[in-house]
Write a protein that holds these residues in place. Structure first.
Motif, PDB file in Angstrom:
ATOM      1  N   ARG A  50       0.899  -1.018  -0.152  1.00  0.00           N
ATOM      2  CA  ARG A  50      -0.058  -0.109  -0.460  1.00  0.00           C
ATOM      3  C   ARG A  50       1.253   1.257   0.322  1.00  0.00           C
ATOM      4  O   ARG A  50       0.525   2.390   0.022  1.00  0.00           O
ATOM      5  N   GLY A  51       2.822   1.624   0.330  1.00  0.00           N
ATOM      6  CA  GLY A  51       2.958   1.853   0.821  1.00  0.00           C
ATOM      7  C   GLY A  51       3.108   2.636  -0.744  1.00  0.00           C
ATOM      8  O   GLY A  51       3.724   4.335  -1.458  1.00  0.00           O
ATOM      9  N   ALA A  52       3.976   1.300  -1.677  1.00  0.00           N
ATOM     10  CA  ALA A  52       4.890   1.505  -3.029  1.00  0.00           C
ATOM     11  C   ALA A  52       3.350   2.108  -4.005  1.00  0.00           C
ATOM     12  O   ALA A  52       3.140   3.067  -4.272  1.00  0.00           O
ATOM     13  N   LEU A  53       2.421   1.583  -3.783  1.00  0.00           N
ATOM     14  CA  LEU A  53       0.914   2.346  -4.862  1.00  0.00           C
ATOM     15  C   LEU A  53       1.538   3.432  -4.133  1.00  0.00           C
ATOM     16  O   LEU A  53       0.432   4.554  -5.616  1.00  0.00           O
ATOM     17  N   GLN A  54       1.156   4.126  -2.829  1.00  0.00           N
ATOM     18  CA  GLN A  54       0.859   5.073  -2.478  1.00  0.00           C
ATOM     19  C   GLN A  54       1.962   6.625  -2.901  1.00  0.00           C
ATOM     20  O   GLN A  54       1.818   7.661  -3.653  1.00  0.00           O
ATOM     21  N   ARG A  55       2.779   5.526  -2.788  1.00  0.00           N
ATOM     22  CA  ARG A  55       3.813   6.763  -3.402  1.00  0.00           C
ATOM     23  C   ARG A  55       3.730   6.929  -5.106  1.00  0.00           C
ATOM     24  O   ARG A  55       4.432   7.993  -5.725  1.00  0.00           O
TER      25      ARG A  55
END
Length: 478
Positions: A50-55
């Motif tokens: 989820r962090g990678a997607l948000q970044r």
């Protein structure tokens, strides 16, 4: 003290280390089972994903935002440029319509106007591109050299306002005044005024028209001098700058508009006008805008006219001899031999242009490509012309490559130089606002070196005046 009591109380509250169950409540918990580990790992992986997607989404949002800003800035700039161009076009159209209205009014009233006292505002401006002015030495002196216009005072019904780039010395003005008095002009100092724009020093090579537009004091003085009198502007060149200046002064231009002037001033169009006027001209090629086209046209001319020794190249809109270059074909033996062999292979048709040879062709015909023989000559010309060409003004164009680059940008002309020419004469015309053509006189160029005029003599000394008068009248009637 109190601190000791506090430490004793802490020791009393601690469990007895000698007891077996003293640290039972503090024992390390057992490791989690596989299910708990998998759940923990899944949670970490999901959080990282989820962090990678948000970044990634944030980076994409930033990219789109920057792109949108660029598009908005570019669109705003484009709209600003478009509106500015539309505004400039509207102003140019208003100036053009005003020029046409004033010129039409002057033409209708010219018969009465030329009978009355009138004022000529002579603007000795060389309004040209900055790239051209940058390569001209003593630009302001060249503009001021048109002071000979004040001799228009020989007509007692004319007064002259001479707009100069710099103040002329009193001795110079007195010298010209004495010459005019010797020619019978009464009170010359009272009949001509010299106006110098106060802001001519904005740039080193500012044209007089542009300097006058930026000089409100000079404009007010000219308006005061022509107030209540019949007046018109006589420029050196006619561009949109001169039209804007005439709109500011509310005076007509004694001459053609910018569109017609651009056509008349072009060497290619001048050749065509001479052909329409049925004035004798030699072999030529016009409207050349490409290097391959240049060598193709030159090869066709050389093959068609192998006995022409010197060919002259001119940039379409250059002044004097700045854009001139020439080449002597006979000094390039390979080319001259190839041209003669090609002419013989064509059955001597190319030699029909010589006097006394039957079946003579019209030398004014623009040449076409002659075929495979011309291709051989074209290759030889491409090889030898850049090496053997002579430049008439190396400060403006230091080598043939620089000349060719400018010629491809604005166009060029090729013409034959007649063998044994006696002189280079000019016919000076005046076309009145009502269309009447008058031949004012003739001059003959005195060359300092080939095709470079060093001075002129008035009138001409070679040739028939009647022939030159007829040539001038034909050209003027067009």
């Amino acid at each position: 003290g109190a601190f000791g009591t506090f430490c004793t109380e802490l020791l009393d509250s601690a469990p007895d280390p000698m007891r077996d169950d003293a640290f039972r409540d503090l024992a390390v918990p057992e490791p989690p089972g596989p299910e708990l580990m998998r759940a923990f790992a899944a949670t970490r992986i999901a959080a990282a994903w989820r962090g990678a997607l948000q970044r990634r989404a944030f980076a994409e949002l930033l990219r789109r935002n920057r792109a949108a800003q660029r598009i908005q800035t570019a669109w705003a700039s484009a709209m600003t440029r478009m509106m500015t161009k539309m505004q400039l076009h509207r102003i140019h159209e208003e100036d053009r319509r005003l020029h046409e209205a004033l010129a039409e009014e002057l033409g209708q009233d010219w018969f009465q106007a030329k009978q009355l006292k009138r004022v000529e505002v002579h603007i000795c401006s060389w309004t040209m591109a900055d790239s051209r002015r940058a390569r001209i030495d003593s630009f302001q002196a060249l503009q001021a050299s048109q002071i000979g216009r004040i001799f228009r005072l020989l007509d007692p019904k004319r007064d002259v306002i001479f707009v100069a780039p710099k103040m002329l010395h009193e001795d110079i003005l007195e010298y010209y005044a004495k010459i005019m008095q010797f020619r019978g002009v009464r009170n010359p100092p009272g009949r001509f005024q010299v106006v110098v724009p106060e802001n001519m020093g904005l740039t080193e090579k500012l044209s007089v028209s542009q300097g006058l537009l930026c000089s409100p004091k000079a404009l007010r003085r000219i308006r005061k001098l022509v107030s209540g009198r019949q007046a018109y502007v006589v420029p050196e060149m006619v561009t949109h700058t001169e039209l804007k200046l005439c709109s500011a002064l509310r005076l007509p231009v004694f001459g053609a508009g910018p569109r017609n002037m651009a056509l008349i001033a072009s060497k290619s169009n001048a050749k065509k006008l001479a052909q329409i006027a049925e004035v004798p001209i030699g072999p030529w090629a016009v409207d050349i805008y490409d290097e391959d086209e240049f060598y193709t046209s030159l090869a066709g001319l050389v093959v068609k006219h192998p006995r022409v020794r010197v060919w002259l190249f001119k940039i379409d809109d250059e002044r004097d001899s700045r854009g001139h270059a020439y080449v002597d074909i006979f000094k390039m033996r390979d080319i001259s031999d190839a041209a003669l062999n090609s002419a013989q292979a064509m059955g001597d048709e190319a030699l029909d242009g010589e006097e006394g040879v039957p079946g003579r062709r019209n030398l004014a015909d623009e040449p076409a490509i002659v075929g495979a023989s011309a291709d051989e000559v074209r290759q030889l010309l491409r090889r030898w012309v850049p090496r053997r060409v002579s430049m008439c003004n190396r400060r403006a164009y230091p080598d043939f490559a620089a000349w060719m680059a400018e010629a491809c940008r604005v166009g060029a002309v090729i013409q034959a130089v007649p063998e044994g020419a006696l002189a280079q004469t000019s016919v000076h015309l005046q076309i009145d606002p009502d269309g009447a053509v008058g031949v004012l006189g003739t001059s003959e160029a005195l060359m300092s070196r080939p095709f470079v005029r060093g001075a002129s003599s008035y009138p001409h000394s070679h040739g028939s005046w009647e022939v030159l008068q007829e040539v001038g009248a034909r050209m003027g009637r067009l």
